[in-house]
Structure formats: structure tokens, C-alpha cells
Design a protein around this motif. Sequence first.
Motif, short mmCIF file in Angstrom:
data_model
loop_
_atom_site.label_atom_id
_atom_site.label_comp_id
_atom_site.label_asym_id
_atom_site.label_seq_id
_atom_site.Cartn_x
_atom_site.Cartn_y
_atom_site.Cartn_z
N VAL A 38 -10.29 16.27 -10.29
CA VAL A 38 -11.21 16.00 -8.87
C VAL A 38 -11.16 13.93 -8.37
O VAL A 38 -10.74 13.42 -7.33
CB VAL A 38 -12.20 16.05 -8.65
CG1 VAL A 38 -13.20 14.93 -7.66
CG2 VAL A 38 -12.60 17.34 -8.89
N ILE A 39 -10.53 13.32 -9.45
CA ILE A 39 -10.39 12.19 -9.32
C ILE A 39 -8.62 12.10 -8.52
O ILE A 39 -8.63 11.13 -7.93
CB ILE A 39 -10.37 10.82 -10.49
CG1 ILE A 39 -11.40 10.88 -10.65
CG2 ILE A 39 -9.71 9.65 -10.04
CD1 ILE A 39 -12.25 10.57 -12.01
N LYS A 40 -7.92 12.58 -8.70
CA LYS A 40 -6.30 12.66 -8.64
C LYS A 40 -6.40 13.35 -6.72
O LYS A 40 -5.71 12.09 -6.11
CB LYS A 40 -5.51 13.68 -9.31
CG LYS A 40 -4.25 13.37 -8.82
CD LYS A 40 -3.40 14.59 -9.17
CE LYS A 40 -2.98 15.01 -11.22
NZ LYS A 40 -3.02 15.51 -11.60
N PHE B 230 3.52 5.02 -5.78
CA PHE B 230 3.73 4.98 -7.25
C PHE B 230 2.55 6.55 -7.76
O PHE B 230 2.91 6.82 -8.62
CB PHE B 230 2.82 3.55 -7.50
CG PHE B 230 2.53 3.42 -9.01
CD1 PHE B 230 3.47 3.04 -9.67
CD2 PHE B 230 0.99 3.40 -9.69
CE1 PHE B 230 3.25 3.01 -11.31
CE2 PHE B 230 0.69 3.44 -10.60
CZ PHE B 230 1.90 2.75 -11.08
N LEU B 231 1.21 6.41 -7.32
CA LEU B 231 -0.04 7.14 -7.63
C LEU B 231 0.90 8.63 -7.40
O LEU B 231 1.17 9.24 -9.22
CB LEU B 231 -0.49 7.07 -6.57
CG LEU B 231 -1.57 5.96 -6.31
CD1 LEU B 231 -2.87 6.92 -5.52
CD2 LEU B 231 -2.52 6.17 -8.21
N TRP C 222 1.25 10.11 -11.73
CA TRP C 222 0.74 11.84 -12.21
C TRP C 222 1.20 12.62 -12.20
O TRP C 222 1.16 13.54 -13.25
CB TRP C 222 0.15 12.60 -10.97
CG TRP C 222 -1.15 11.42 -10.32
CD1 TRP C 222 -2.05 11.29 -10.72
CD2 TRP C 222 -1.31 10.86 -8.69
NE1 TRP C 222 -3.10 10.09 -10.55
CE2 TRP C 222 -2.66 10.54 -9.21
CE3 TRP C 222 -1.69 11.54 -7.75
CZ2 TRP C 222 -4.19 10.34 -7.91
CZ3 TRP C 222 -2.29 10.33 -7.10
CH2 TRP C 222 -3.68 9.79 -7.37
N THR C 223 3.19 12.45 -11.34
CA THR C 223 3.75 13.29 -12.01
C THR C 223 4.30 13.32 -13.82
O THR C 223 4.27 13.96 -14.25
CB THR C 223 5.42 13.16 -11.58
OG1 THR C 223 4.97 13.55 -10.15
CG2 THR C 223 5.94 13.73 -12.31
N VAL C 224 4.16 11.67 -14.27
CA VAL C 224 4.54 12.15 -15.91
C VAL C 224 3.09 11.77 -16.67
O VAL C 224 3.29 12.80 -17.95
CB VAL C 224 5.20 10.42 -16.17
CG1 VAL C 224 4.78 10.00 -17.49
CG2 VAL C 224 6.55 10.28 -15.21
N PHE C 225 1.88 11.12 -16.34
CA PHE C 225 0.67 12.06 -16.69
C PHE C 225 -0.35 12.88 -16.33
O PHE C 225 -1.29 12.98 -15.34
CB PHE C 225 -0.28 10.40 -16.76
CG PHE C 225 0.93 9.38 -17.67
CD1 PHE C 225 0.45 9.02 -18.74
CD2 PHE C 225 1.50 8.77 -16.80
CE1 PHE C 225 1.38 8.38 -19.22
CE2 PHE C 225 2.20 7.58 -18.07
CZ PHE C 225 1.73 7.05 -18.17
N ILE C 226 0.29 13.87 -16.53
CA ILE C 226 -0.31 15.23 -15.38
C ILE C 226 -1.61 15.52 -16.32
O ILE C 226 -2.63 16.71 -15.19
CB ILE C 226 0.36 16.77 -16.15
CG1 ILE C 226 0.28 17.16 -17.60
CG2 ILE C 226 2.03 16.19 -14.92
CD1 ILE C 226 1.85 18.12 -17.47
N GLY D 179 0.87 -1.26 0.25
CA GLY D 179 0.16 -0.09 0.04
C GLY D 179 0.85 1.26 0.38
O GLY D 179 0.59 1.85 -0.39
N LEU D 180 1.94 1.39 0.74
CA LEU D 180 2.22 2.12 0.88
C LEU D 180 3.69 2.65 -0.47
O LEU D 180 3.29 3.32 -1.12
CB LEU D 180 4.32 2.02 1.72
CG LEU D 180 3.24 1.99 3.07
CD1 LEU D 180 4.31 1.65 3.85
CD2 LEU D 180 2.77 3.28 3.73
N ALA D 181 4.08 1.65 -1.21
CA ALA D 181 5.07 1.69 -2.45
C ALA D 181 3.58 2.35 -3.37
O ALA D 181 3.54 2.63 -4.20
CB ALA D 181 4.96 0.35 -3.05
#
Length: 640
Positions: free
Chosen positions: A48-50, A34-35, A39-43, A28-30
Amino acid sequence: MGKQNPKPDTAVIERSFSGLRLHSVNFGLAFLSFLILYWTVFIGTDVVIKHALFLMTVCILTAVIYPFSRNPEHRRFSFGMDVLVIVLTISASLYAMYDYNERFMRLGSLEPLDVIMGTAMILVVLDIGRRVIGWALTSVSLVLLAYAFFGNLIPGAFGHRGADLAGVVNSIYAGLEGFYGLSARMMILYVAPFIIFGAFLEKTGAGEFFIRLAFSLTKNTVGGPAKAAVIGSAMIGSISGSAIANVSSTGVFTIPMMIRVGYKPHIAGAVEAAASTGGQIMPPIMGAIAFLMAEFTQIPYITIATVATTPIILYFATVFLFIHFEAKKQHIGRADAEDIEPVRTVLRDGWHYFFALILIVVVMGMGYAPGTAALAGICALLVTHACKTRRIDGKNFYECMVLGGKYLLSIGSLTGCIGIILSIVGLTGVGLKFSWFFSALSHGSPFIAIILVCLISTVLGMGLASSAAYIITAIAVGPALLDMGFPIMVAHFIMIWFSINSEITPPVGLAAIVAAGIAKADPWRTMFTSFKFSKGLYILPFLFYYRPEILLQGSLTDFALTTIVVMFALTSLASAIEGYLSTSLFLYERLLLLLCAGPLFIPGRIWDALGVSIFALVFFLQKRRAKSAEKMPRQVSEQH
């Protein structure tokens, strides 16, 4: 004899896991790390979902890892309260993500289910914040919620119409001002990527490298281990952005070394606490606080980091002076050089860590987002580490992601409470009222205003990370400072510096308390000593306004002269407090140095000349007495 109930522990407690549970928690921590990187790559991911997914993941992991009660007898996972919190978190978060466009269309006239889910999420984030950092920020959130509901009962300027539950939920949960607005955006874009980068640095050996390098650079100096602690903590603190984490990681190396060469335990702990606290605002990264300032002020990150360089060097120079005078006064010598590696050897082993840091600055200078810069630094670390070890270590990568997720919880758990504060400030207009009250209380005096900022930020920052404390301080007093005519750069630098001082300021001083635990010293003595060593944190913010040249607000000539004069002033103050310059100070010499420091802090070349002249007089008297003291033993030995 009946069994006595143990006293509840006030420290932050984590549950311990093993076997399948440990693997599940680590996964879960990993996943949280990862999230952030995803999100850094797929901005382009929906905002709201993010934000809702980030807050939901943080709350679930926090409920699993941190117990609801701090009583040792009730720290096991509860299938009552803990499961309830997790179920409410998932339900309210998924509801927030589901068909949110339609909910935006009915803002101001929410349906009953909207209010129920929003209320549940408010209760969840209050509990989550309390579990991780205690009641500090949770209490502020509760007070503001009470103010929103019962503000109509308050007479005078601070009263307002009052809000019902639907109105509060509308602002905090349904719109984009609260949970899923600025607070989550700042965490995801600016703070979280660098927390993960710091985890990668730590797991790949950067902390050990910086400590080794610091000891190598100071091995032939008086009181070298204390100076090594300052250098190492400055470098590591810039990345971690957490004084407590810095003390915990570097203090186990530096504090025993300081004690070994002769520093008293409480002084060794105080040195580490003071250095780690200053490291949070050390360029180039400044613990991500520079990126938050860039968001508030729209000033480029490179400009902020450049301007911050001179003040933080002055701060660390002051800490150096304190520990140098302490070493000379207590006749503390040098560390055993045989135990310390040469600088060349240390650099050969860890030069690649500097490459990652330099790459971050270059990427930021090219105009890319902070998250992109952090990701570039992580990639550089992975590549150089693979080249050095000649293999790709997947296990180490996973452990870095787990550690990054664990560190994220400590700051991510504050997101919900900060969202409540931001929403209530906008809903009730208390921000404007507070600004008016702040201006009236200071009577238009910038000096009094700066003192009030110090008091407010210290109270608000108790137990908080520097980034969270700065956000709250900027919301609370930032507009008032600007209304009083403070330049935006000066106002925010004042707030940043005061936002970190609660780490070492009595009666809280968490970084000093942690350092005292490592040193096995009295916490109060450690706290007050670190408070003494950190005088620059309290003095320099005044100079940001009265001598803004040190913030590059003027010509280069004015900047250079002001920096030299301020260094003289800080040296005079440190020497007067410690009672030592070239040798022990007489009382009148200490008074002269205090008298010297005052004029040097006052703008004006006449005052500068007066202060430097007094310092030169005391320095001359000290040197003459020190030479006389050296001649006496020689004469005695020659007679014998």
C-alpha cells in the motif's frame, strides 16, 4: 482591433522551466525513477505504501509539468488550481498510507474523513489523466462512475442496485481493487522498469546505433531508407513500447532520408508510423506488454515472446513488401552508399547494446521478475558504457534517471483512471454483463467476435499507450472471448494486436499525425497510407483463431506450412493493393491476386493449393511481361 483569443491547442503541452525550477523538476523526475529501481531491489516494501507513494509522486509531478488548461494564455503554473491539486494529492495519499490496516477493518462502513479523502483523490486522478492524454481515458472513467451511481435507473440486464459515494470510495480508494491495487502493481512491476531501461538506452546512444545499423544493412537495396526505418523502428519500438515516442525519436532521421531518395512525404511518414506501431509488440521485450499478458494469463514470458516472433515477422515482412512495391512502382533507387557506414564499423561502435538486451532475455528465462531483468540490463549498459568511455559518467546517469521519470509520467498518469475502471467493473458487475452482451451480439460467431474486439479496442485505445489499451481491452472483452471457447493464448494475442492499432487508425492515428508533422505532409493522407501499410495488424488476429499454427499451436510441420502459406497470402494482398508485383499489374491480375489471398487465409490444404496456384499463375505472367519490357529497349537500341 481587439486581440483575438488563440484557438486552444489539442496537443499535449508541457511547461518549460529554467534555473532553480528546472533543477527541482528534474530532481523530482529522477526521484520517481529511483523509487522504481529501489522497489525492484527491495521488493519487500509494503504494498500500500509503495503504490500510494508512486501514485502521489506521479500526480504531483504531472500537476507541475502539465498545465491545467491547454489555452496558451493559461499555461503558467497556477497557485490556484495546480496548488489545490498538489495539496489534495499529498493529503489523500498520506492519509491512504497512514494506518491503512485499521481502515481495511472498517471497509463497508467508512468514516466521513475516509470518504472525503477518497473523493478528493478520485477528482485528482481524473484531472491528472486529462492533462496528459486528454479526455480519452478520463471520459471512460467518468461514464463508469456515473454508471455506478445511477445504475439503478437503468432497466434490464445492465441495471444494478446503484452505489452511493461511500460505496464507490470504498471500492476505489479504501480497498486494494482500485488506486492501490492491480493497476499500480502492473505499472511498478512490469511497465516502469522497462521505460527506465529504454531511457538509459536512448541517452547512451542506442537509438542512434540502431538507426545506423539499419541503414548499413539496407544500403544496397531499393528504397533502402524506408526499409531501414522499418528495421530501426522495430528494434527501438520493442524497448520503448510507445509508437509516438518511437516516431518522434527515429523519424527525425529516417523520414528525411526517405524523402531524399524519392518517397513522397506522406508515404515516408506512413512508413515510419507503421513500423513504430509494430515495434511495440516486437520480441524480446515487446514494450513490456508481454509481461502484462503473463500477469493476466500466467503463461511464462519466454513462451509469449517465442510465440509472438513469427506473427510480428510476418507483419514487418508485409510492411517491407508495401514499401518495396512502392519503390519499384515510383522508380525509387538506393541511398548514396558513400554516406552510409559499413555494418562492421557500426557494430564495432555499438555491439554492447545487444549484450544488454540478451542479458534481459537470459535473466527472464531464468525465472527472475521483469523488474530484475530490466535492472540487469541497466547495469549492463552502465558497465559497458563505462568500459567504452573509460570513465564513470555520473551526469549521464542522472540525465538517464530524469528522462526515465519523464517517460514514466506518460504511462503513470493513467494508473488512477485504470484503477477506477477496474474497481467499477468489480463493484457493479458490468464486466460479466458486458461479456454476456458481447456474446449475444456476436451470435456465437468467432469471426464477428473478432471484428467486435477490433472495434472496441480501437475506440478504447484512442490516445493510450499500448499497455494501457491492452489492460482495458482484456478487462472489457477477455472473459467473453474465453467463454466463447477461444484458447487463452489466442484470445490475448488478438487483444494485444488490436490494442495497438489505434496509433495509425483514422480518425485518431496519433503516431501517423506525429510522423506527418516531421514529414511536413498532410495528416489525413499519412494516416490512411499508414493504415494501408499496417494491414497485417488487422488480418493476422483473425488468423490467430482460424490458423493458430502460426502461434505454435500444433506440430512444427503445420507451423512451417502455415507460415509459408500466410506469407503468400500477405504478399498477394500487398501486391494487389499496390498494383505491382514484378511489374505493374493489370486489373485482372489484381483481381486474381485478391482471389488468391482469400483461399490462402482459409484453413485447409485444398484451399492452400488453390491459392498458391493462382499466385504462381500471376507471378509467371508478371515475369514474362517484365522480360518482354526489358527486351524492347534493347531491340530499339540495337536498331539505332
